[in-house]
Motif scaffolding. Structure first.
Motif, PDB file in Angstrom:
ATOM      1  N   MET A 239       0.826  -1.196   0.000  1.00  0.00           N
ATOM      2  CA  MET A 239       0.000   0.000   0.000  1.00  0.00           C
ATOM      3  C   MET A 239       0.872   1.263   0.000  1.00  0.00           C
ATOM      4  O   MET A 239       0.611   2.212  -0.752  1.00  0.00           O
ATOM      5  CB  MET A 239      -0.913  -0.005   1.237  1.00  0.00           C
ATOM      6  CG  MET A 239      -1.984   1.078   1.230  1.00  0.00           C
ATOM      7  SD  MET A 239      -2.959   1.068   2.755  1.00  0.00           S
ATOM      8  CE  MET A 239      -3.572  -0.612   2.736  1.00  0.00           C
ATOM      9  N   ASN A 240       1.903   1.248   0.817  1.00  0.00           N
ATOM     10  CA  ASN A 240       2.800   2.403   0.879  1.00  0.00           C
ATOM     11  C   ASN A 240       3.559   2.593  -0.426  1.00  0.00           C
ATOM     12  O   ASN A 240       3.810   3.722  -0.860  1.00  0.00           O
ATOM     13  CB  ASN A 240       3.801   2.235   2.029  1.00  0.00           C
ATOM     14  CG  ASN A 240       3.119   2.316   3.387  1.00  0.00           C
ATOM     15  OD1 ASN A 240       2.121   3.016   3.546  1.00  0.00           O
ATOM     16  ND2 ASN A 240       3.641   1.586   4.355  1.00  0.00           N
ATOM     17  N   TYR A 241       3.916   1.483  -1.064  1.00  0.00           N
ATOM     18  CA  TYR A 241       4.624   1.553  -2.342  1.00  0.00           C
ATOM     19  C   TYR A 241       3.737   2.194  -3.406  1.00  0.00           C
ATOM     20  O   TYR A 241       4.182   3.046  -4.176  1.00  0.00           O
ATOM     21  CB  TYR A 241       5.057   0.157  -2.780  1.00  0.00           C
ATOM     22  CG  TYR A 241       5.756   0.137  -4.118  1.00  0.00           C
ATOM     23  CD1 TYR A 241       7.046   0.632  -4.257  1.00  0.00           C
ATOM     24  CD2 TYR A 241       5.119  -0.368  -5.250  1.00  0.00           C
ATOM     25  CE1 TYR A 241       7.692   0.630  -5.477  1.00  0.00           C
ATOM     26  CE2 TYR A 241       5.762  -0.376  -6.480  1.00  0.00           C
ATOM     27  CZ  TYR A 241       7.041   0.114  -6.586  1.00  0.00           C
ATOM     28  OH  TYR A 241       7.672   0.119  -7.800  1.00  0.00           O
ATOM     29  N   ILE A 242       2.470   1.786  -3.445  1.00  0.00           N
ATOM     30  CA  ILE A 242       1.528   2.341  -4.423  1.00  0.00           C
ATOM     31  C   ILE A 242       1.356   3.844  -4.186  1.00  0.00           C
ATOM     32  O   ILE A 242       1.332   4.639  -5.124  1.00  0.00           O
ATOM     33  CB  ILE A 242       0.166   1.621  -4.346  1.00  0.00           C
ATOM     34  CG1 ILE A 242       0.321   0.173  -4.806  1.00  0.00           C
ATOM     35  CG2 ILE A 242      -0.876   2.327  -5.204  1.00  0.00           C
ATOM     36  CD1 ILE A 242      -0.893  -0.685  -4.548  1.00  0.00           C
ATOM     37  N   LYS A 243       1.249   4.225  -2.919  1.00  0.00           N
ATOM     38  CA  LYS A 243       1.095   5.646  -2.594  1.00  0.00           C
ATOM     39  C   LYS A 243       2.346   6.439  -2.961  1.00  0.00           C
ATOM     40  O   LYS A 243       2.262   7.586  -3.392  1.00  0.00           O
ATOM     41  CB  LYS A 243       0.803   5.812  -1.101  1.00  0.00           C
ATOM     42  CG  LYS A 243      -0.590   5.330  -0.679  1.00  0.00           C
ATOM     43  CD  LYS A 243      -0.779   5.484   0.814  1.00  0.00           C
ATOM     44  CE  LYS A 243      -2.159   5.013   1.252  1.00  0.00           C
ATOM     45  NZ  LYS A 243      -2.336   5.106   2.721  1.00  0.00           N
ATOM     46  N   LEU A 244       3.514   5.797  -2.784  1.00  0.00           N
ATOM     47  CA  LEU A 244       4.770   6.500  -3.022  1.00  0.00           C
ATOM     48  C   LEU A 244       4.994   6.776  -4.498  1.00  0.00           C
ATOM     49  O   LEU A 244       5.499   7.838  -4.867  1.00  0.00           O
ATOM     50  CB  LEU A 244       5.942   5.681  -2.466  1.00  0.00           C
ATOM     51  CG  LEU A 244       7.317   6.355  -2.495  1.00  0.00           C
ATOM     52  CD1 LEU A 244       7.315   7.602  -1.630  1.00  0.00           C
ATOM     53  CD2 LEU A 244       8.395   5.397  -2.047  1.00  0.00           C
ATOM     54  N   ILE A 245       4.622   5.814  -5.359  1.00  0.00           N
ATOM     55  CA  ILE A 245       4.840   6.014  -6.785  1.00  0.00           C
ATOM     56  C   ILE A 245       3.838   6.991  -7.387  1.00  0.00           C
ATOM     57  O   ILE A 245       3.994   7.429  -8.523  1.00  0.00           O
ATOM     58  CB  ILE A 245       4.780   4.682  -7.570  1.00  0.00           C
ATOM     59  CG1 ILE A 245       3.398   4.028  -7.450  1.00  0.00           C
ATOM     60  CG2 ILE A 245       5.861   3.747  -7.119  1.00  0.00           C
ATOM     61  CD1 ILE A 245       3.273   2.765  -8.280  1.00  0.00           C
ATOM     62  N   ASP A 246       2.798   7.330  -6.593  1.00  0.00           N
ATOM     63  CA  ASP A 246       1.858   8.345  -7.038  1.00  0.00           C
ATOM     64  C   ASP A 246       2.498   9.708  -6.828  1.00  0.00           C
ATOM     65  O   ASP A 246       2.829  10.089  -5.714  1.00  0.00           O
ATOM     66  CB  ASP A 246       0.558   8.235  -6.239  1.00  0.00           C
ATOM     67  CG  ASP A 246      -0.470   9.278  -6.663  1.00  0.00           C
ATOM     68  OD1 ASP A 246      -0.196  10.016  -7.625  1.00  0.00           O
ATOM     69  OD2 ASP A 246      -1.532   9.344  -6.041  1.00  0.00           O
TER      70      ASP A 246
END
Length: 303
Positions: A140-147
């Motif tokens: 979840m954090n990875y998805i948010k970070l690449i945004d």
């Protein structure tokens, strides 16, 4: 017809030059009192040359226009493909973000069931479920970070508040693995984003617990250097692995032995640290332990 009109318009500089030459020569003929009959002949030759040039140049113009139109079509196609890719990527990110939120519900329920019927087997299953939850949070954090639109609120953050919340979350693992904790309240604020800094600290503490089978974990802060250190007495990191531990997907020799490493955690730590202008230093010796240090910026203007 439209292309012919467009072609003639594109040659306006040539027509201006033609008019200038015609007028200039007319003045010369008048001043020199030359016969205008010769001027008429001159103009016929000039007009003939202009027509020949325009006719000869027209096929090249058509090719150029065709190429220009093809380039524009390609640009439009590329832009359309880019927009389609962005839309599909956004849709995929939204799906996985939704999935990670939804999967947390059965994980939470499973943990509650394990605690209800607690025994040696359920304790082992609960620990595995804990790691599943952590990997879900990591995704979840990875998805948010690449945004690129990931929100950040850079301000003064209380270190103790973040550390205590993380330690409370990992208390069960400290107890189960009989790892002692050396931590005294720091009473210090640092410049960061609370949410993203908690991800960094949690990941570093999670790694310390994961790779420490006995001994202790120490959390300390040096006010002079603005440096937070997380020190463990775990299995350590091979010297040749240290330069690569922040690479995405790299789990190293210890990660392969442990079989619990995704190679994503420290990659996230490094990416977030760069965004927060936090310097990371690693010191580790195999079978002795590791020290991960975070040096925070001196003031808000450094960000």
């Amino acid at each position: 017809m439209n292309r012919l009109i467009g072609y003639l318009k594109s040659q306006y500089q040539l027509f201006l030059c033609f008019v200038f030459v015609a007028v200039t020569n007319l003045l010369v003929f008048l001043v020199a009192s030359l016969s205008l009959e010769y001027y008429g002949l001159f103009m016929e030759i000039l007009i003939f040359g202009l027509v020949v040039y325009l006719v000869a140049r027209f096929p090249s113009y058509q090719k150029e226009r065709t190429l220009a139109e093809q380039v524009e079509e390609l640009k439009e196609e590329i832009k359309k493909n880019e927009n389609d890719y962005i839309d599909k990527r956004k849709e995929l990110e939204e799906y996985f973000l939704l999935w990670t939120h939804q999967i947390k519900t059965p994980i939470t329920v499973s943990k509650l069931l394990f605690r209800t019927y607690e025994n040696e087997q359920t304790k082992a299953l609960e620990e595995q479920m804990f790691y599943i939850e952590e990997y879900t949070n990591m995704a979840m954090n990875y998805i948010k970070l690449i945004d690129r639109n990931a929100d950040m609120d850079i301000t003064y953050v209380d270190l103790d508040e973040i550390i205590k919340l993380v330690l409370k979350k990992y208390a069960m693992l400290f107890i189960d693995k009989k790892i002692s904790l050396n931590y005294e309240p720091i009473h210090q604020q640092v410049i960061a984003d609370s949410k993203w800094l908690s991800i960094i600290i949690e990941q570093l503490i999670a790694n310390a617990v994961k790779y420490t089978n006995e001994g202790s974990i120490t959390i300390s802060y040096d006010k002079e250097t603005r440096q937070l250190s997380i020190i463990d007495t775990g299995i350590g990191i091979r010297e040749e692995d240290i330069p690569k531990i922040f690479d995405r997907g790299y789990s190293g020799f210890n990660g392969r032995l442990n079989e619990k490493s995704s190679g994503l955690g420290l990659y996230l730590v490094k990416k977030i640290a760069v965004l927060l202008n936090i310097e990371i230093d690693v010191d580790s010796k195999l079978n002795v332990g590791s020290t991960f240090s975070l040096k925070f910026p001196a003031n808000l203007t450094n960000l």
